[in-house]
Each structure stands twice: as C-alpha cells, then as structure tokens.
Design an enzyme around this catalytic site. Structure first.
Site: not given
Length: 121
Positions: A14, A27
């Site tokens: 990501s 995250y």
C-alpha cells in the site's frame, strides 16, 4: 523457483507503507512489513544469483471494499466519500502487475507506487 532459477513473486502492499496517516498507523505498519519483506527477499535472491524477481505493488485508493472495513463511523464516511470520488479501478493494479511480469527476465521492477492522479497522499 530456486530449483529452476527463475520466477516472479508479486506482493501487494500500500502507499501507506510510504506515507502513513494518523488514523492508519496499524494498517501502515502491516504494509510496511510487506514492503520490508519484499525488499529483503529481493536482496536474498539477488545475492543467491537466482533470476527470481520480487515486485511490490503499492497502490493508493483502489475501488475495493476497503472502506467497508473501517469501524469508526466518521472515518468510514470520509473514506467512502474519498474513494467514491478518487479511487482507480482494480484493473489498473492488474495492469501494473502485468507490466512487471512481462518485463524481460533480466529486468526486475522492484516496486510500483500506484495512485489516482487526484490522490494527494
């Protein structure tokens, strides 16, 4: 792959592994782990003299179900609005994977940071 001295490993990370946000620390940490693992594996394979390529695809906002997993109602609402106006289609990620896989065997694309043009962070 090592036996045949050839292969390709694609990991999906990501953009958060590069630019974490205040509410997304956990995250971002997990995605940084994927990034670190990918780079370590790439170095391992290069040192071993294998032709195994390791690529990390690090997308930003992609039209997926990710906003539905946000538990805080206010954050979820903001993320859903952002994704509705900005997210790129999942096919864009698939196209970047195809690009990396289809490079000549002696060329490795180590990382692709892929974002919508309208995404600031």
């Amino acid at each position: 792959m090592r036996k045949q001295q050839l292969g390709q490993i694609i990991n999906i990370g990501s953009v958060s592994s590069h630019i974490p946000t205040p509410a997304g620390g956990v995250y971002a940490a997990t995605k940084f782990g994927v990034r670190a693992l990918s780079e370590s594996l790439r170095q391992e394979e290069a040192a071993a003299g294998s032709n195994i390529r390791v690529t990390l695809i690090a997308p930003g906002a992609v039209d997926t179900e990710l906003p539905q997993h946000v538990t805080d109602p206010e954050q979820r609402k903001g993320m859903e609005a952002f994704y509705a106006s900005t997210a790129i289609p999942a096919k864009s990620v698939a196209d970047s994977i195809a690009f990396a896989v289809n490079m000549p065997e002696h060329t490795a694309i180590n990382e692709i940071l892929l974002r919508p043009t309208a995404q600031v962070l």
